[in-house]
Design a protein around this motif. Structure first.
Motif, PDB file in Angstrom:
ATOM      1  N   PRO A  42       0.899  -1.319   0.048  1.00 61.72           N
ATOM      2  CA  PRO A  42       0.103   0.221   0.071  1.00 61.72           C
ATOM      3  C   PRO A  42       0.686   1.317   0.056  1.00 61.72           C
ATOM      4  O   PRO A  42       0.298   2.433  -0.212  1.00 61.72           O
ATOM      5  CB  PRO A  42      -0.906  -0.054   1.225  1.00 61.72           C
ATOM      6  CG  PRO A  42      -0.649  -1.838   1.687  1.00 61.72           C
ATOM      7  CD  PRO A  42       0.494  -2.123   1.404  1.00 61.72           C
ATOM      8  N   ARG A  43       2.069   1.115   0.203  1.00 58.78           N
ATOM      9  CA  ARG A  43       3.013   2.460   0.302  1.00 58.78           C
ATOM     10  C   ARG A  43       4.175   2.380  -0.771  1.00 58.78           C
ATOM     11  O   ARG A  43       5.468   2.597  -0.576  1.00 58.78           O
ATOM     12  CB  ARG A  43       3.763   2.529   1.516  1.00 58.78           C
ATOM     13  CG  ARG A  43       2.803   2.546   2.778  1.00 58.78           C
ATOM     14  CD  ARG A  43       1.801   3.824   2.699  1.00 58.78           C
ATOM     15  NE  ARG A  43       2.732   5.140   2.597  1.00 58.78           N
ATOM     16  CZ  ARG A  43       3.054   5.559   3.641  1.00 58.78           C
ATOM     17  NH1 ARG A  43       3.073   5.298   4.970  1.00 58.78           N
ATOM     18  NH2 ARG A  43       3.812   6.840   3.471  1.00 58.78           N
ATOM     19  N   PRO A  44       3.793   2.069  -2.283  1.00 64.13           N
ATOM     20  CA  PRO A  44       4.806   2.159  -3.365  1.00 64.13           C
ATOM     21  C   PRO A  44       5.524   3.663  -3.340  1.00 64.13           C
ATOM     22  O   PRO A  44       6.769   3.204  -3.733  1.00 64.13           O
ATOM     23  CB  PRO A  44       4.017   2.016  -4.436  1.00 64.13           C
ATOM     24  CG  PRO A  44       2.677   2.587  -4.437  1.00 64.13           C
ATOM     25  CD  PRO A  44       2.513   2.026  -2.767  1.00 64.13           C
ATOM     26  N   GLU A  45       5.123   4.559  -2.885  1.00 61.82           N
ATOM     27  CA  GLU A  45       5.923   5.738  -2.690  1.00 61.82           C
ATOM     28  C   GLU A  45       7.261   5.762  -1.839  1.00 61.82           C
ATOM     29  O   GLU A  45       8.174   6.724  -1.977  1.00 61.82           O
ATOM     30  CB  GLU A  45       5.111   7.109  -2.377  1.00 61.82           C
ATOM     31  CG  GLU A  45       4.696   7.115  -0.870  1.00 61.82           C
ATOM     32  CD  GLU A  45       3.634   6.282  -0.487  1.00 61.82           C
ATOM     33  OE1 GLU A  45       3.190   6.292   0.844  1.00 61.82           O
ATOM     34  OE2 GLU A  45       3.025   5.458  -1.184  1.00 61.82           O
ATOM     35  N   LEU A  46       7.213   4.750  -1.014  1.00 60.64           N
ATOM     36  CA  LEU A  46       8.344   4.665  -0.343  1.00 60.64           C
ATOM     37  C   LEU A  46       9.514   3.840  -0.732  1.00 60.64           C
ATOM     38  O   LEU A  46      10.556   4.108  -0.413  1.00 60.64           O
ATOM     39  CB  LEU A  46       8.242   3.916   1.080  1.00 60.64           C
ATOM     40  CG  LEU A  46       6.886   4.552   1.780  1.00 60.64           C
ATOM     41  CD1 LEU A  46       6.656   3.679   3.097  1.00 60.64           C
ATOM     42  CD2 LEU A  46       7.431   5.745   2.320  1.00 60.64           C
ATOM     43  N   ALA A  47       9.320   3.448  -2.181  1.00 63.23           N
ATOM     44  CA  ALA A  47      10.448   2.633  -2.650  1.00 63.23           C
ATOM     45  C   ALA A  47      11.923   3.244  -2.817  1.00 63.23           C
ATOM     46  O   ALA A  47      12.863   2.586  -2.451  1.00 63.23           O
ATOM     47  CB  ALA A  47       9.954   2.192  -4.278  1.00 63.23           C
ATOM     48  N   ASP A  48      11.844   4.452  -3.358  1.00 59.14           N
ATOM     49  CA  ASP A  48      13.269   4.883  -3.666  1.00 59.14           C
ATOM     50  C   ASP A  48      13.980   5.113  -2.407  1.00 59.14           C
ATOM     51  O   ASP A  48      15.067   4.698  -2.403  1.00 59.14           O
ATOM     52  CB  ASP A  48      13.027   6.331  -4.423  1.00 59.14           C
ATOM     53  CG  ASP A  48      12.531   6.153  -5.880  1.00 59.14           C
ATOM     54  OD1 ASP A  48      12.770   5.073  -6.557  1.00 59.14           O
ATOM     55  OD2 ASP A  48      12.127   7.218  -6.434  1.00 59.14           O
TER      56      ASP A  48
END
Length: 135
Positions: free
Chosen positions: A33-39
């Protein structure tokens, strides 16, 4: 409630495994649910795994490094934990501009919502961990 996605990876303390650790965390976050944390997670994972591998190389230990990553709760925080059996603890320090090493723990401390180093547990060594997301 469904358990948050997680991944575990155990590998020899060799630099070739840093990429596999990064990609495992990236893949985990793509389906989370948190793909924006990937980088940020990939960068900090790379630093924690590299520190573990370097600590093992410095002490000549050949025991595996273990990565655990996953969601911690319904707030969709991510926790990454990297364990190695080398006795040396990572140090938070300020590297000079011309130093090639020494920035990993600083990046983890400033780039995460929470972080730490654990030395307790049945297998010795230590675990460096960090969390991303709201608290």
């Amino acid at each position: 409630m469904e358990d948050p996605p997680h991944v575990s990876l155990t590998f020899p303390p060799h630099p070739v495994w840093v990429r596999a650790a990064r990609e495992a965390v990236r893949t985990l976050l793509v389906v989370s649910p948190r793909p924006e944390l990937a980088d940020t997670a990939v960068l900090l994972t790379s630093e924690a795994v590299t520190n573990a591998i370097n600590a093992c190389a410095d002490k000549g230990c050949a025991t595996p490094v273990t990565l655990h990553a996953g969601g911690t709760d319904r707030h969709h925080r991510l926790r990454v934990l990297v364990h190695d059996r080398a006795p040396r603890l990572p140090a938070l320090r300020t590297a000079t501009p011309d130093e090639e090493h020494g920035r990993g723990m600083h990046l983890i401390s400033t780039g995460s919502a929470a972080w730490g180093i654990c030395t307790h547990g049945p297998s010795g060594g230590k675990a460096t961990w960090f969390e991303l997301g709201e608290h």
